[in-house]
Enzyme design. Structure first.
Site: not given
Ligand SMILES: [Zn+2]
Ligand SMILES: [Zn+2]
Length: 357
Positions: A35, A59, A62, A84, A122, A162, A168, A170, A173, A175, A177, A325
């Site tokens: 609690r 970017c 973009c 990539n 973006h 992510n 992580g 930055s 935009h 997207h 992976q 963990e």
């Molecule tokens: Zn962008």
């Protein structure tokens, strides 16, 4: 506080204190939701929302901009996929490796890594896309899974996003992976094994029985429609670990028909909106698609689903992975899934930025 808040139903010092079995990972999760860990009371993060431009000239995601490889993005509309430029696995990885000493083993880091831009905009996030755009993205993911998974050297296709600096990322935009690899990622291997064994023992897909149990209880369901649903499973390891899935067992996203895609897009979008509305901020997460391996095995009992692993417990409070963990390999959760599901259900299904876009 109002008396109808779920956490208020429990008197005394502890809301939930028990071990819960994670049937897909085949491990215990310790839940100790005390609690003194006061429930979220509605304050929002005090920070300036920086205004993000619709297009940014530096970017690399973009439209029309050059990437690090020197290639130039087309002036795309909708979804744009490319290989990539800095893959963690690649077909140009060295194939002749020096054998390591003794019992050690190594092998080439074979695979294909891709980036999927959700939109040329973006300044948007997946949560802010229209339903039809989310459905289109699911269609693009279907095509990627099929294209990459059909290649003999690819044994698994991991699609993941992510989101947020805290995990992580930055570049905001929107997207995700794709890692298409010569090996099957560990969690998928575990889930596939659990699914197969459960099916052999009971004749049911394990995930279908998880859905049935969640439906029987009902407290952890976030939203649902005819063919898809979202819930925060009883065995959640992270405070807001939401699962999004079709009701019917399909080994991968690629097996869903148009109707199921549409329904799944609706549920996925609603979850994302509720996440952002929770603290009126872009909600960070790791979002993997859990799909059957593409190594030629029989995965009829594997039930495709999307998992969210949000790293925050509160706006400025990370879930630190520590002794239990990292040291022991089992999660300790200090929140109860029932309570967190109620928080998400209480949010509006319209994005808080919707009127300002
Ligand atoms: Zn962008
Ligand atoms: Zn999973």
């Amino acid at each position: 506080m109002q008396a109808n808040k779920p956490e208020e139903r429990i008197e005394g010092g502890v809301a939930v204190w028990e071990e819960r079995w994670h049937p897909l990972r085949e491990e215990w999760v310790i839940v100790a939701a005390h609690r003194q860990d006061r429930p979220w009371s509605g304050e929002t993060v005090q920070r300036e929302e920086q205004s993000v431009p619709r297009y940014l000239s530096d970017c690399y995601l973009c439209p029309g901009n050059p990437r690090i490889s020197g290639e130039v993005n087309p002036k795309y509309n909708g979804v744009f996929v490319f290989d990539n430029d800095h893959p963690c696995v690649g077909n140009s990885a060295p194939s002749e490796l020096e054998p390591p000493a003794g019992i050690y083993r190594s092998r080439p880091a074979r695979g294909i890594a891709r980036v999927v831009c959700y939109t040329p905009r973006h300044d948007l996030s997946l949560a802010q896309l229209e339903l039809s755009e989310v459905a289109n993205l699911l269609g693009a993911w279907q095509a990627q899974y099929t294209d990459l998974g059909n290649r003999p050297e690819i044994n698994h296709v991991l699609i993941f996003e992510n989101k947020g600096e805290v995990v992580g990322v930055s570049n905001p935009h929107p997207h995700c992976q794709i890692y298409a690899t010569n090996f099957v990622f560990k969690t998928i291997e575990t889930e596939a094994r659990a699914s197969e064994r459960y099916f052999a023992e009971t004749g049911h897909p394990i995930f279908a029985d998880i859905i049935a149990a969640e439906q029987q209880d009902g407290r952890r369901i976030i939203c649902e429609n005819e063919t898809a649903m979202a819930f925060l499973p009883i065995f959640a390891r992270y405070a807001y670990e939401v699962f999004v899935a079709p009701r019917k067992t399909h080994a991968s996203l690629a097996a869903l028909d148009d109707r199921e895609i549409e329904d799944l897009a609706g549920i996925l979008r609603e979850v994302l909106i509720r996440f952002d509305n929770l603290w009126r901020m872009p909600f960070p997460y790791v979002m993997p698609l859990h799909q059957a391996p593409t190594d030629g095995g029989d995965y009829g009992a594997f039930h495709f689903h999307i998992e969210f692993h949000p790293p925050l417990r509160k706006p400025n409070l990370l879930k630190y992975l520590a002794g239990p963990e990292i040291g022991g390999g089992n999660f300790l959760s200090d929140t109860a899934a029932e309570e967190k599901a109620a928080e998400l259900r209480a949010q509006a299904p319209v994005h808080y930025k919707a009127s300002t876009q």
